[in-house]
Motif scaffolding. Structure first.
Motif, PDB file in Angstrom:
ATOM      1  N   SER A  18     -26.581  16.585-119.381  1.00  0.00           N
ATOM      2  CA  SER A  18     -26.993  17.946-119.025  1.00  0.00           C
ATOM      3  C   SER A  18     -26.441  18.327-117.664  1.00  0.00           C
ATOM      4  CB  SER A  18     -28.518  18.073-119.033  1.00  0.00           C
ATOM      5  OG  SER A  18     -29.107  17.507-117.880  1.00  0.00           O
ATOM      6  N   GLY A  19     -26.412  17.371-116.726  1.00  0.00           N
ATOM      7  CA  GLY A  19     -25.828  17.633-115.412  1.00  0.00           C
ATOM      8  C   GLY A  19     -24.350  17.950-115.505  1.00  0.00           C
ATOM      9  N   ALA A  20     -23.632  17.182-116.319  1.00  0.00           N
ATOM     10  CA  ALA A  20     -22.199  17.423-116.501  1.00  0.00           C
ATOM     11  C   ALA A  20     -21.957  18.761-117.184  1.00  0.00           C
ATOM     12  CB  ALA A  20     -21.583  16.292-117.327  1.00  0.00           C
ATOM     13  N   HIS A  21     -22.793  19.087-118.156  1.00  0.00           N
ATOM     14  CA  HIS A  21     -22.667  20.360-118.878  1.00  0.00           C
ATOM     15  C   HIS A  21     -22.800  21.540-117.920  1.00  0.00           C
ATOM     16  CE1 HIS A  21     -22.938  23.019-122.357  1.00  0.00           C
ATOM     17  NE2 HIS A  21     -23.994  23.582-121.812  1.00  0.00           N
ATOM     18  N   PHE A  28     -17.151  23.066-111.598  1.00  0.00           N
ATOM     19  CA  PHE A  28     -17.003  21.962-110.653  1.00  0.00           C
ATOM     20  C   PHE A  28     -15.735  21.183-111.009  1.00  0.00           C
ATOM     21  CE2 PHE A  28     -21.448  20.999-108.810  1.00  0.00           C
ATOM     22  CZ  PHE A  28     -21.728  22.343-108.663  1.00  0.00           C
ATOM     23  N   ASP A  29     -15.152  20.522-109.995  1.00  0.00           N
ATOM     24  CA  ASP A  29     -14.031  19.631-110.304  1.00  0.00           C
ATOM     25  C   ASP A  29     -14.572  18.334-110.893  1.00  0.00           C
ATOM     26  OD1 ASP A  29     -14.931  18.019-108.202  1.00  0.00           O
ATOM     27  OD2 ASP A  29     -13.347  18.636-106.816  1.00  0.00           O
ATOM     28  N   LEU A  30     -13.670  17.403-111.254  1.00  0.00           N
ATOM     29  CA  LEU A  30     -14.075  16.190-111.956  1.00  0.00           C
ATOM     30  C   LEU A  30     -15.048  15.351-111.122  1.00  0.00           C
ATOM     31  CD1 LEU A  30     -13.599  14.729-114.629  1.00  0.00           C
ATOM     32  CD2 LEU A  30     -11.770  13.426-113.519  1.00  0.00           C
ATOM     33  N   PHE A  31     -14.770  15.241-109.820  1.00  0.00           N
ATOM     34  CA  PHE A  31     -15.668  14.499-108.940  1.00  0.00           C
ATOM     35  C   PHE A  31     -17.050  15.152-108.920  1.00  0.00           C
ATOM     36  CE2 PHE A  31     -17.453  13.855-104.625  1.00  0.00           C
ATOM     37  CZ  PHE A  31     -17.604  12.473-104.661  1.00  0.00           C
ATOM     38  N   GLY A  32     -17.081  16.471-108.811  1.00  0.00           N
ATOM     39  CA  GLY A  32     -18.343  17.199-108.783  1.00  0.00           C
ATOM     40  C   GLY A  32     -19.138  17.027-110.067  1.00  0.00           C
ATOM     41  N   ILE A  33     -18.434  16.959-111.200  1.00  0.00           N
ATOM     42  CA  ILE A  33     -19.102  16.783-112.488  1.00  0.00           C
ATOM     43  C   ILE A  33     -19.877  15.464-112.519  1.00  0.00           C
ATOM     44  CG2 ILE A  33     -18.711  16.352-114.951  1.00  0.00           C
ATOM     45  CD1 ILE A  33     -16.370  18.376-114.748  1.00  0.00           C
ATOM     46  N   TYR A  34     -19.215  14.388-112.081  1.00  0.00           N
ATOM     47  CA  TYR A  34     -19.875  13.074-112.118  1.00  0.00           C
ATOM     48  C   TYR A  34     -20.976  12.960-111.073  1.00  0.00           C
ATOM     49  CZ  TYR A  34     -16.705  11.280-115.638  1.00  0.00           C
ATOM     50  OH  TYR A  34     -16.044  11.065-116.835  1.00  0.00           O
ATOM     51  N   ILE A  35     -20.803  13.618-109.936  1.00  0.00           N
ATOM     52  CA  ILE A  35     -21.856  13.609-108.918  1.00  0.00           C
ATOM     53  C   ILE A  35     -23.089  14.352-109.422  1.00  0.00           C
ATOM     54  CG2 ILE A  35     -22.532  14.472-106.648  1.00  0.00           C
ATOM     55  CD1 ILE A  35     -20.835  11.959-106.536  1.00  0.00           C
ATOM     56  N   LEU A  36     -22.886  15.526-110.025  1.00  0.00           N
ATOM     57  CA  LEU A  36     -24.021  16.299-110.522  1.00  0.00           C
ATOM     58  C   LEU A  36     -24.704  15.571-111.681  1.00  0.00           C
ATOM     59  CD1 LEU A  36     -25.449  18.948-109.824  1.00  0.00           C
ATOM     60  CD2 LEU A  36     -24.207  20.009-111.709  1.00  0.00           C
ATOM     61  N   ALA A  37     -23.921  14.902-112.508  1.00  0.00           N
ATOM     62  CA  ALA A  37     -24.501  14.111-113.594  1.00  0.00           C
ATOM     63  C   ALA A  37     -25.389  12.996-113.036  1.00  0.00           C
ATOM     64  CB  ALA A  37     -23.390  13.519-114.462  1.00  0.00           C
ATOM     65  N   THR A  38     -24.926  12.347-111.976  1.00  0.00           N
ATOM     66  CA  THR A  38     -25.697  11.268-111.360  1.00  0.00           C
ATOM     67  C   THR A  38     -26.969  11.794-110.722  1.00  0.00           C
ATOM     68  OG1 THR A  38     -23.643  10.045-110.911  1.00  0.00           O
ATOM     69  CG2 THR A  38     -25.605   9.380-109.682  1.00  0.00           C
ATOM     70  N   ALA A  73     -21.843  11.644-118.795  1.00  0.00           N
ATOM     71  CA  ALA A  73     -21.037  12.660-118.122  1.00  0.00           C
ATOM     72  C   ALA A  73     -19.676  12.838-118.777  1.00  0.00           C
ATOM     73  CB  ALA A  73     -20.858  12.290-116.654  1.00  0.00           C
ATOM     74  N   THR A  74     -19.142  11.783-119.354  1.00  0.00           N
ATOM     75  CA  THR A  74     -17.785  11.817-119.913  1.00  0.00           C
ATOM     76  C   THR A  74     -17.725  12.602-121.223  1.00  0.00           C
ATOM     77  OG1 THR A  74     -17.230   9.705-118.869  1.00  0.00           O
ATOM     78  CG2 THR A  74     -15.863  10.406-120.730  1.00  0.00           C
ATOM     79  N   ILE A  75     -18.751  12.486-122.038  1.00  0.00           N
ATOM     80  CA  ILE A  75     -18.734  13.170-123.336  1.00  0.00           C
ATOM     81  C   ILE A  75     -18.583  14.685-123.190  1.00  0.00           C
ATOM     82  CG2 ILE A  75     -20.151  13.732-125.362  1.00  0.00           C
ATOM     83  CD1 ILE A  75     -21.078  10.824-125.364  1.00  0.00           C
ATOM     84  N   PRO A  76     -19.352  15.358-122.308  1.00  0.00           N
ATOM     85  CA  PRO A  76     -19.120  16.803-122.129  1.00  0.00           C
ATOM     86  C   PRO A  76     -17.732  17.120-121.576  1.00  0.00           C
ATOM     87  CG  PRO A  76     -21.278  16.197-121.272  1.00  0.00           C
ATOM     88  CD  PRO A  76     -20.554  14.918-121.563  1.00  0.00           C
ATOM     89  N   VAL A  77     -17.169  16.213-120.761  1.00  0.00           N
ATOM     90  CA  VAL A  77     -15.822  16.425-120.224  1.00  0.00           C
ATOM     91  C   VAL A  77     -14.802  16.399-121.359  1.00  0.00           C
ATOM     92  CG1 VAL A  77     -13.997  15.440-118.786  1.00  0.00           C
ATOM     93  CG2 VAL A  77     -16.350  15.540-117.926  1.00  0.00           C
ATOM     94  N   ILE A  78     -14.917  15.418-122.245  1.00  0.00           N
ATOM     95  CA  ILE A  78     -13.974  15.269-123.352  1.00  0.00           C
ATOM     96  C   ILE A  78     -14.138  16.410-124.366  1.00  0.00           C
ATOM     97  CG2 ILE A  78     -13.344  13.828-125.326  1.00  0.00           C
ATOM     98  CD1 ILE A  78     -14.111  11.391-123.642  1.00  0.00           C
ATOM     99  N   LEU A  79     -15.387  16.778-124.616  1.00  0.00           N
ATOM    100  CA  LEU A  79     -15.666  17.783-125.657  1.00  0.00           C
ATOM    101  C   LEU A  79     -15.932  19.163-125.078  1.00  0.00           C
ATOM    102  CD1 LEU A  79     -18.008  15.668-127.966  1.00  0.00           C
ATOM    103  CD2 LEU A  79     -15.542  16.013-128.170  1.00  0.00           C
TER     104      LEU A  79
END
Length: 200
Positions: A18-21, A28-38, A73-79
């Motif tokens: 949900s954070g990555a979504h 957000f950039d890729l780094f931001g996506i994983y930070i927000l997911a965490t 976090a990776t699944i929303p990035v891929i899909l």
């Protein structure tokens, strides 16, 4: 690994997703996506550990959650563009909310917390990450606008508080799990929300 731990890992996965979504929606950039997911997945537990002064938050001592955060976090990035935060994620999210709240509640009871600190520990663990996610992305926290979410956590936790001395850990935690999950899902399916007070 007990059943509560398994449910917690499912919750971590769902909260990270949900954070990555949200991060992708906010560009957000890729780094931001994983930070927000965490932050979404573990923020509530970190806040709980800081306020209850248990020392270094558990997240920084236990690395077993990291693979679930990365996967979530990776699944929303891929899909991206194809994945909707649909019923499957709501179910997993409800499981995570239940597991986080109950496991935190059992630890609070075993530590001798009073009722107010007990309710804080269970609630902040379940919803704190989502609130931090929304604050970081400059959104009004969803739990204050829609969804019977934190209320489900509070009701199930109060039940746990009263059942624990009567029925013991195993029975009381499973009843509380079922209650939190059921309230969350029934309110989601039936679109039941608390009333909003309008100015006029």
């Amino acid at each position: 690994m007990n059943d509560i731990n398994i449910l917690e890992y499912l919750g971590i996965f769902a909260f990270a997703a949900s954070g990555a979504h949200v991060a992708i929606e906010e560009k957000f950039d890729l780094f931001g996506i994983y930070i927000l997911a965490t932050v979404t997945a573990m923020g509530g537990g970190v806040l709980r550990d800081i306020v209850t002064d248990v020392g270094i938050p558990l997240f920084f001592e236990n690395y077993t959650t990291i693979p679930f955060i990365i996967l979530g976090a990776t699944i929303p990035v891929i899909l991206r563009g194809k994945l909707k935060y649909n019923n499957m994620f709501v179910i997993i999210d409800a499981i995570g909310l239940s597991a986080f709240s109950v496991s935190s509640g059992i630890k609070a009871l075993e530590s001798g917390y009073n009722l107010m600190l007990f309710l804080f520990a269970t609630s902040i663990t379940g919803v704190g990450g989502g609130v931090l996610r929304d604050i970081i992305t400059n959104r009004k926290p969803e739990i204050f606008k829609t969804d019977v979410y934190c209320i489900a956590c509070i009701l199930g936790s109060i039940l746990l508080w009263f059942l624990y001395p009567l029925l013991g850990t195993h029975v009381s935690q499973h009843i509380s799990l079922i209650v939190i999950f059921s309230i969350r899902m029934i309110c989601y399916i039936k679109k039941i929300n608390l009333p909003v007070i309008h100015k006029n």
